[in-house]
Enzyme design. Structure first.
Site, PDB file in Angstrom:
ATOM      1  N   ASP A  11     -24.322-112.665 -10.250  1.00  0.00           N
ATOM      2  CA  ASP A  11     -25.135-113.844  -9.952  1.00  0.00           C
ATOM      3  C   ASP A  11     -25.026-114.154  -8.464  1.00  0.00           C
ATOM      4  OD1 ASP A  11     -26.437-116.242  -9.838  1.00  0.00           O
ATOM      5  OD2 ASP A  11     -25.139-117.304 -11.246  1.00  0.00           O
ATOM      6  N   ASP A 107     -32.203-113.829  -9.247  1.00  0.00           N
ATOM      7  CA  ASP A 107     -30.883-113.772  -8.622  1.00  0.00           C
ATOM      8  C   ASP A 107     -29.759-113.324  -9.551  1.00  0.00           C
ATOM      9  OD1 ASP A 107     -31.232-116.046 -10.135  1.00  0.00           O
ATOM     10  OD2 ASP A 107     -30.054-117.342  -8.835  1.00  0.00           O
ATOM     11  N   GLU A 108     -30.073-112.956 -10.782  1.00  0.00           N
ATOM     12  CA  GLU A 108     -29.038-112.553 -11.734  1.00  0.00           C
ATOM     13  C   GLU A 108     -29.403-111.228 -12.396  1.00  0.00           C
ATOM     14  OE1 GLU A 108     -27.670-115.652 -14.443  1.00  0.00           O
ATOM     15  OE2 GLU A 108     -28.791-117.141 -13.287  1.00  0.00           O
TER      16      GLU A 108
END
Length: 413
Positions: A11, A107-108
């Site tokens: 993350d 973003d993960e």
């Protein structure tokens, strides 16, 4: 973890704000928030730096409220092209270790590194990724290391920023079960509230509850949560080239001024449906249902949906169905601030369909040919080259200047 699956969840920390600070070193060490445009009524915090977070700034907070909490807050507009660029660069680092890389937002990502042991243990791989992202991109990640996706995600949330947390199969009960159940993915506020009514507060409470009771309370989601909390999740990490089937197609907007009557709502729905219909054509899908979401100026949202008598790609039919269910259900106690139209229950356009004696197939074929012509004109001259006459005039939708043709009083998204 030698005999079990090795799953990472990586993350990127405060992703939007971190990219902004990396691009502009003058922002480093300051309270930064990436915010939508106040002028177009998208004035909310999209992301914030650690310093802004410590001052009480939260994602989704309106700009003026964030400014009150943090007097020194620096607000910057979003640069989505840059966020997408650094998201891809980060995934290219993940690709060095495995081709099983499943995105979860920009973003993960989950990574299955079970077959990557020649490059180190799962913890060693996580540390290599953490260092590479920091040194090559100037960003930081928090990584969870575990034996399934649920606990890997939980691990990445436990220590931030720039940290690695391992949750093992032998020790997960001591580390995970004391946590509040809302910490677990897919256990949202409504579910948490329902569970609390029956004295179920922690992840351990969920794991030790009767699974049949949870099914009665929450449906199949109850059984899924029990499985997750018990450490039984076996869902696999998808290949990096996997494309999830399209389950719905929607488009929404926050209006520049509140909508005051049915006519204004219909015109916005018709405008939004142009994009929905186009994307259905791109994916060669048709909708058998329509879902609409409206948010009043009191910020409360309402969602309605209906079945369509005949599957369709036609924007006017999608808009008409959405407007019909809106008129039947919405009470005009508050003016409307935001509208979303979504095509649901999608099927391949060319699948056989059972018609009735009441269906006017000739008229429908004419409409579809007309829409083909409209799509062809827009493909050649721009998507604003032709539009419905009903959309000429004052339409309360933001304009960002993209692919637009100026017409009297009409602003386009």
């Amino acid at each position: 973890m030698s005999s079990e699956r090795a799953i990472l969840h990586s993350d990127l920390n405060s992703f939007y704000a971190s990219v902004e600070m990396m691009l502009d070193p003058c922002l480093k060490g300051k309270a930064v928030a990436v915010c939508g445009s106040t002028e177009n009524r998208h004035g909310i915090v999209l992301a914030k730096s650690d310093l802004a977070k410590k001052a009480g700034v939260k994602t989704g907070m309106v700009n003026w409220e964030a400014r009150q909490l943090c007097k020194d807050l620096i607000m910057v507009p979003p640069q989505y092209d840059q966020y997408l660029k650094y998201s891809k660069l980060t995934r290219s680092i993940y690709d060095r270790y495995t081709d099983l890389v499943e995105p979860f937002g920009m973003d993960e990502c989950w990574l299955d590194v079970t077959g990557s042991r020649t490059q180190g243990t799962p913890m060693e791989i996580a540390e290599q990724i953490r260092k590479s992202v920091r040194e090559e991109l100037g960003l930081t990640v928090s990584i969870g290391v575990s034996f399934n996706k649920i606990f890997a995600k939980l691990g990445s949330d436990m220590k931030k920023p720039d940290a690695i947390t391992e949750i093992t199969q032998g020790g997960f009960k001591e580390k995970v079960w004391p946590l509040h159940c809302s910490e677990m993915i897919y256990c949202g506020p409504a579910t948490t509230k329902k569970l609390a009514m029956y004295g179920i507060h922690t992840i351990g409470d969920v794991a030790t509850a009767d699974p049949l009771f949870l099914k009665r309370l929450l449906g199949v989601n109850g059984l899924a949560l029990w499985s997750y909390a018990s450490g039984n999740d076996q869902s696999r990490v998808m290949h990096r080239d996997f494309v999830s089937p399209v389950k719905s197609v929607g488009h929404g907007i926050t209006c520049t001024a509140d909508l005051e009557d049915d006519d204004e709502v219909f015109r916005v729905m018709l405008e939004l449906s142009q994009d929905v219909g186009h994307r259905l054509r791109v994916h060669e899908l048709a909708a058998r249902g329509v879902q609409v979401y409206v948010r009043g100026n009191d910020l409360y949202g309402y969602q309605y949906q209906c079945k369509l008598p005949v599957r369709t790609q036609l924007p006017n039919e999608i808009a008409a169905a959405g407007f019909r269910v809106f008129k039947e259900r919405y009470q005009w106690g508050k003016k409307v601030r935001a509208v979303c139209v979504r095509a649901i229950d999608l099927v391949p356009k060319n699948d056989p369909e059972q018609l009735t004696i009441f269906d006017n197939t000739v008229r429908r074929e004419k409409r579809e040919r007309m829409e083909d012509a409209v799509e062809s004109i827009r493909a050649r001259f721009g998507k604003r080259a032709i539009t419905y006459a009903a959309l000429l005039g004052d339409l309360k939708m933001p304009c960002d200047g993209r692919d637009s043709v100026k017409m009297p009083g009409l602003m386009y998204q």
